[in-house]
Design a protein around this motif. Structure first.
Motif, PDB file in Angstrom:
ATOM      1  N   THR A 172       0.845  -1.196   0.000  1.00  0.00           N
ATOM      2  CA  THR A 172       0.000   0.000   0.000  1.00  0.00           C
ATOM      3  C   THR A 172       0.877   1.241   0.000  1.00  0.00           C
ATOM      4  O   THR A 172       2.030   1.210   0.421  1.00  0.00           O
ATOM      5  CB  THR A 172      -0.925   0.034   1.231  1.00  0.00           C
ATOM      6  OG1 THR A 172      -0.133   0.064   2.423  1.00  0.00           O
ATOM      7  CG2 THR A 172      -1.840  -1.181   1.256  1.00  0.00           C
ATOM      8  N   ASN A 174       0.587   5.889   0.099  1.00  0.00           N
ATOM      9  CA  ASN A 174      -0.181   7.122   0.157  1.00  0.00           C
ATOM     10  C   ASN A 174       0.134   7.985  -1.054  1.00  0.00           C
ATOM     11  O   ASN A 174       1.228   7.887  -1.641  1.00  0.00           O
ATOM     12  CB  ASN A 174       0.158   7.896   1.433  1.00  0.00           C
ATOM     13  CG  ASN A 174      -0.209   7.140   2.690  1.00  0.00           C
ATOM     14  OD1 ASN A 174      -1.271   6.520   2.766  1.00  0.00           O
ATOM     15  ND2 ASN A 174       0.671   7.182   3.684  1.00  0.00           N
ATOM     16  N   ASN A 175      -0.791   8.850  -1.420  1.00  0.00           N
ATOM     17  CA  ASN A 175      -0.531   9.773  -2.517  1.00  0.00           C
ATOM     18  C   ASN A 175       0.717  10.598  -2.217  1.00  0.00           C
ATOM     19  O   ASN A 175       0.881  11.136  -1.124  1.00  0.00           O
ATOM     20  CB  ASN A 175      -1.715  10.713  -2.718  1.00  0.00           C
ATOM     21  CG  ASN A 175      -2.829  10.061  -3.515  1.00  0.00           C
ATOM     22  OD1 ASN A 175      -2.668   8.984  -4.066  1.00  0.00           O
ATOM     23  ND2 ASN A 175      -3.980  10.713  -3.571  1.00  0.00           N
ATOM     24  N   ASP A 177       3.798   9.299  -2.233  1.00  0.00           N
ATOM     25  CA  ASP A 177       4.913   8.409  -1.920  1.00  0.00           C
ATOM     26  C   ASP A 177       5.659   8.035  -3.200  1.00  0.00           C
ATOM     27  O   ASP A 177       5.062   7.888  -4.276  1.00  0.00           O
ATOM     28  CB  ASP A 177       4.417   7.112  -1.264  1.00  0.00           C
ATOM     29  CG  ASP A 177       3.994   7.290   0.178  1.00  0.00           C
ATOM     30  OD1 ASP A 177       4.345   8.331   0.772  1.00  0.00           O
ATOM     31  OD2 ASP A 177       3.326   6.388   0.716  1.00  0.00           O
TER      32      ASP A 177
END
Length: 232
Positions: A172, A174-175, A177
């Motif tokens: 996963t 996050n925006n 990264d």
């Protein structure tokens, strides 16, 4: 997130403003950064302005205002990834002969192959080598591995061809990264991750490369960038 040249220029402008009350000329910037032409300074100034570090005032000579400084120059901490770079070159001055030895804790990580910072190439291969990584780069959770960067699509994020990136394994992100992304199960690339509804955008940090957008089921996150090792 600034490249070394951008940071050097921002520091030079800041020091000159602090000393003289006015910013340096483009010729002075060119000489200070050892560039061959002022066009390189124009590109650096534009990049600093786009990132919100400086502001140019219209119709005034030498009208450059510093809006903020990065944390490394005494500014406030900003959100997002800032790679911790371990330079592999020799120190500027030799250590005294009687100096105490320096001990830096390091751990061995698998160097699992090359990752494209450009057009995606082959998927990550099995580990064939080990690389020593400073322990402070490794987070307390998750497995980590290292990859050699090939290409120049992430240079404005401070990631150059030949660098070794340290990756925390995760599925996963996050925006914003910077991730290792596996595209359509066979192409691996290092890009900035942005989710757009049911699609994933893989953004370069080099205007020469276009953002690539895929359905979210075609992109698998294999890790997030946590560190960088540079040799010269």
């Amino acid at each position: 997130m600034l490249t070394k040249k951008q940071l050097d220029l921002l520091e030079f402008i800041h020091k000159r403003v602090q000393r003289d009350g006015v910013p340096p000329s483009f010729d002075e910037m060119k000489i200070a950064l050892d560039l061959r032409s002022k066009s390189g300074i124009h590109r650096l100034i534009t990049a600093l302005e786009e990132r919100g570090f400086i502001r140019r005032l219209a119709h005034r000579a030498r009208a450059i205002e510093i809006v903020r400084l990065p944390e490394s120059l005494g500014g406030a901490s900003t959100a997002g990834f800032s790679p911790r770079v371990i330079d592999g070159d020799r120190p500027d001055t030799p250590r005294p002969a009687n100096a105490d030895p320096v001990s830096v804790a390091a751990i061995e990580l698998p160097l699992v192959g090359r990752i494209a910072a450009g057009v995606p190439i082959e998927a990550i291969s099995d580990s064939a080598h080990q690389v020593a990584v400073p322990q402070q780069m490794i987070s307390t959770t998750g497995e980590h591995y290292a990859l050699e960067v090939k290409g120049d699509s992430m240079i404005e994020a401070g990631i150059n061809n030949g660098d070794v990136v340290v990756i925390r394994e995760t599925s996963t992100a996050n925006n914003g990264d910077i991730v290792v992304a596996l595209v359509e199960d066979h192409e691996a690339t290092l890009k900035r991750f942005m989710r757009r509804g049911n699609a994933i955008a893989l953004e370069a940090a080099n205007p020469a490369y276009e953002t690539r957008v895929f359905p979210d089921d075609k992109v698998k996150v294999q890790g997030v960038l946590v560190g960088l090792i540079r040799t010269y």
